[in-house]
Design a protein around this motif. Structure first.
Motif, short mmCIF file in Angstrom:
data_model
loop_
_atom_site.label_atom_id
_atom_site.label_comp_id
_atom_site.label_asym_id
_atom_site.label_seq_id
_atom_site.Cartn_x
_atom_site.Cartn_y
_atom_site.Cartn_z
N UNK A 53 0.83 -1.20 0.00
CA UNK A 53 0.00 0.00 0.00
C UNK A 53 0.87 1.25 0.00
N UNK A 54 1.94 1.22 0.78
CA UNK A 54 2.85 2.38 0.83
C UNK A 54 3.47 2.66 -0.54
N UNK A 55 3.93 1.61 -1.22
CA UNK A 55 4.55 1.79 -2.53
C UNK A 55 3.57 2.38 -3.53
N UNK A 56 2.35 1.83 -3.55
CA UNK A 56 1.35 2.33 -4.49
C UNK A 56 0.99 3.78 -4.20
N UNK A 57 0.76 4.09 -2.93
CA UNK A 57 0.38 5.45 -2.55
C UNK A 57 1.51 6.43 -2.83
N UNK A 58 2.75 6.01 -2.59
CA UNK A 58 3.89 6.89 -2.85
C UNK A 58 4.01 7.22 -4.32
N UNK A 59 3.84 6.23 -5.18
CA UNK A 59 3.91 6.46 -6.63
C UNK A 59 2.82 7.44 -7.07
N UNK A 60 1.62 7.28 -6.52
CA UNK A 60 0.53 8.17 -6.90
C UNK A 60 0.76 9.58 -6.38
N UNK A 61 1.29 9.70 -5.17
CA UNK A 61 1.49 11.02 -4.57
C UNK A 61 2.55 11.84 -5.31
N UNK A 62 3.47 11.17 -6.02
CA UNK A 62 4.51 11.90 -6.77
C UNK A 62 4.16 12.01 -8.25
N UNK A 63 2.90 11.66 -8.62
CA UNK A 63 2.42 11.98 -9.96
C UNK A 63 2.42 10.86 -10.98
N UNK A 64 2.54 9.59 -10.57
CA UNK A 64 2.54 8.50 -11.54
C UNK A 64 1.22 8.44 -12.32
N UNK A 65 0.09 8.50 -11.61
CA UNK A 65 -1.22 8.51 -12.28
C UNK A 65 -1.47 9.84 -12.96
N UNK A 66 -1.04 10.91 -12.34
CA UNK A 66 -1.27 12.24 -12.88
C UNK A 66 -0.68 12.37 -14.28
N UNK A 67 0.50 11.82 -14.49
CA UNK A 67 1.15 11.91 -15.80
C UNK A 67 0.34 11.17 -16.87
N UNK A 68 -0.23 10.03 -16.51
CA UNK A 68 -1.04 9.27 -17.47
C UNK A 68 -2.28 10.06 -17.87
N UNK A 69 -3.00 10.59 -16.88
CA UNK A 69 -4.24 11.31 -17.16
C UNK A 69 -3.96 12.65 -17.83
N UNK A 70 -2.87 13.31 -17.46
CA UNK A 70 -2.54 14.59 -18.08
C UNK A 70 -2.18 14.40 -19.55
N UNK A 71 -1.57 13.27 -19.87
CA UNK A 71 -1.26 12.98 -21.28
C UNK A 71 -2.54 12.87 -22.10
N UNK A 72 -3.54 12.14 -21.59
CA UNK A 72 -4.82 12.03 -22.30
C UNK A 72 -5.52 13.38 -22.37
N UNK A 73 -5.43 14.15 -21.31
CA UNK A 73 -6.07 15.46 -21.28
C UNK A 73 -5.49 16.38 -22.34
N UNK A 74 -4.16 16.43 -22.42
CA UNK A 74 -3.53 17.31 -23.42
C UNK A 74 -3.87 16.87 -24.85
N UNK A 75 -3.93 15.57 -25.08
CA UNK A 75 -4.27 15.08 -26.42
C UNK A 75 -5.72 15.36 -26.77
N UNK A 76 -6.62 15.26 -25.78
CA UNK A 76 -8.03 15.59 -26.05
C UNK A 76 -8.21 17.08 -26.28
N UNK A 77 -7.46 17.91 -25.57
CA UNK A 77 -7.51 19.36 -25.81
C UNK A 77 -7.06 19.66 -27.24
N UNK A 78 -6.00 18.99 -27.67
CA UNK A 78 -5.51 19.22 -29.04
C UNK A 78 -6.55 18.77 -30.07
N UNK A 79 -7.20 17.63 -29.80
CA UNK A 79 -8.25 17.15 -30.71
C UNK A 79 -9.42 18.14 -30.76
#
Length: 501
Positions: A166-192
């Motif tokens: 749980x600590x490893x997963x939460x740590x990865x998320x808190x430093x932006x691991x999921x954020x980078x994935x979703x931000x990539x889709x967001x930027x591509x949808x904005x461009x579309x």
């Protein structure tokens, strides 16, 4: 270009909204105990806001000019009585290079209840300061652009993590691991969306390439494929965050409660020789190999009973199966050994017939991970035990005489099952950790599919109406990261934060 104006206006609206909230939040300076409550060696008291430096000088001394991010050993005084409170470390973090993005400071004082109370009282006497509410420091970091909503929730999960995985997963998320994935889709949808707006406004003037719509559709299909792959994770991240819900089922008197007590190493459930002792669901959470497990001991399953209370327990046991991630199916080792010997059947065939004996609907177990466990091996002869150990896909145990060898083998297999169910947290392949993310991603795919179904280059419907579906898909991603503010979402996110974080 008109499309750029529309997107820019949308961004300006969001920034104005966020800025107005930020101004309301930043009008006052907050303080709170940030370390754990109770007696300890050192306690940390945090201050954040525009009057932080004034508060620092009010407690330490008006002549004190702090140097950023340096620790100073200082005497702390009450601003009204001028009495010394304690001697501790003082750290100054001028904004925006701080956790909240505002001017901040920390007082590291001795952890007695009296020192903490006196320090908090001293800060409360400084004009413009007030106690922080739960999660307010992190909320200011969010509004200040220091964290997005997935990172905020990762930080909350890190605070509440109880196991290593749980600590490893939460740590990865808190430093932006999921954020980078979703931000990539967001930027591509904005461009579309920008390309589509440009096509709507300027296609007739031939300033836009003819294949822009074809390329747009290809890109949207790629995004859909990536989101579906992300969703197809067997809920690993959510199981790791919430605990693997493990239902212990079987016929009466096969040793389910004894098994629970053995796994928990304490008397959680009542054990008797009377069939139907367990009536209600008994739950207990434990850490196995770094993975959280929520055991649920259930009533013994059988087709016929005249006891109304036991019947209700059986119904609750069946309901428990619907929410289970892992099912441990306990059986009597003597019965299993005798059945396989006489019928020459396989373990899977025995399991199927055994489930029918327990009056379980097969549809209840569709997609569930089931593991057959043979209990009471201490009652087998040496020959029977050797025969049972040769049967594949069966774990054997004795709750009455749990020898070190048997327990070590069983726990090894059990931890392997948990590892398969939860996976290994990694920055390269971050998992969905909240149901909210999954719901928004599914809605995003729905909007994109509607757009692709409605809008095709050879049909030319009302493009402006179809374009709204694309904008709705973008909003779904932005609701995950917090780019589209929602008070309801924020209330849910910050409600579990402790005071001082």
């Amino acid at each position: 270009m008109n499309c750029i104006h529309k997107i820019t206006n949308t961004c300006r609206y969001f920034h104005r909204y966020a800025s107005s909230i930020s101004r309301n939040i930043a009008d006052c300076t907050i303080y709170s105990l940030s370390s754990g409550h109770g007696k300890c060696g050192v306690s940390v008291i945090r201050v954040s806001g525009p009057r932080t430096k004034h508060a620092l000088q009010a407690v330490v001394g008006s002549s004190y000019e702090p140097k950023a991010r340096y620790a100073y050993l200082k005497s702390l005084y009450h601003p009204e009585t001028k009495e010394i409170i304690d001697k501790g470390l003082v750290l100054w973090f001028p904004g925006p290079a701080s956790f909240t993005g505002e001017d901040s400071c920390e007082f590291q004082v001795h952890g007695s209840l009296a020192v903490i109370a006196a320090t908090l009282d001293a800060l409360g006497k400084v004009p413009g300061l007030r106690p922080a509410s739960a999660g307010e420091f992190t909320k200011r970091a969010f509004y200040g652009g220091k964290l997005d909503l997935t990172e905020v929730e990762g930080l909350a999960d890190l605070i509440h993590a109880e196991t290593e995985a749980q600590r490893k997963q939460a740590m990865l998320q808190s430093v932006g691991a999921l954020s980078r994935v979703y931000d990539n889709w967001r930027r591509r949808l904005i461009r579309c969306a920008a390309h589509l707006e440009a096509y709507i406004d300027f296609a007739e003037e031939e300033n836009i390439e003819d294949d822009v719509v074809i390329q747009l559709n290809k890109e949207l299909r790629r995004i859909i494929s990536e989101i579906r792959k992300h969703l197809n994770d067997q809920r690993q991240g959510e199981m790791l965050r919430n605990g693997v819900r493990t239902a212990i089922i079987g016929a009466p008197n096969v040793g389910k409660s004894s098994f629970l007590n053995m796994m928990c190493q304490r008397e959680v459930a009542i054990v008797t020789s009377i069939a139907g002792t367990t009536r209600d669901i008994i739950e207990s959470t434990h850490n196995f190999g770094g993975y959280p497990v929520v055991f649920a001991d259930t009533a013994g399953l059988r087709k016929q009973t005249q006891d109304i209370v036991e019947l209700e327990g059986i119904n609750r046991a069946k309901e428990c199966l619907l929410n289970a991630d892992l099912i441990l199916l306990l059986t009597d080792a003597r019965e299993l050994c005798a059945n396989i010997t006489t019928s020459n059947g396989t373990c899977d065939e025995y399991q199927s017939s055994y489930l029918q004996q327990l009056d379980l609907d097969a549809s209840m177990l569709t997609g569930k991970r089931i593991k057959l466990i043979a209990n009471k091996t201490d009652l087998l002869s040496t020959t029977e035990l050797q025969k049972l150990m040769q049967v594949e896909n069966v774990l054997h145990i004795s709750c009455k005489q749990p020898t070190a060898i048997h327990m070590e083998t069983f726990l090894k297999h059990f931890e392997e099952m948990l590892s398969e169910l939860c996976g290994q947290p990694s920055a390269e392949n971050p998992r969905i950790t909240h149901t909210r993310y999954r719901q928004q991603l599914e809605r995003c795919i729905e909007h994109l599919n509607i757009f692709l179904d409605e809008y095709a280059p050879d049909i030319f419907p009302d493009i402006a109406i179809s374009a709204q579906k694309l904008r709705n898909a973008l909003k779904c991603i932005e609701r995950i990261t917090g780019h589209v503010s929602s008070d309801d979402i924020l209330d849910v996110v910050f409600k579990d934060f402790c005071i001082g974080k």
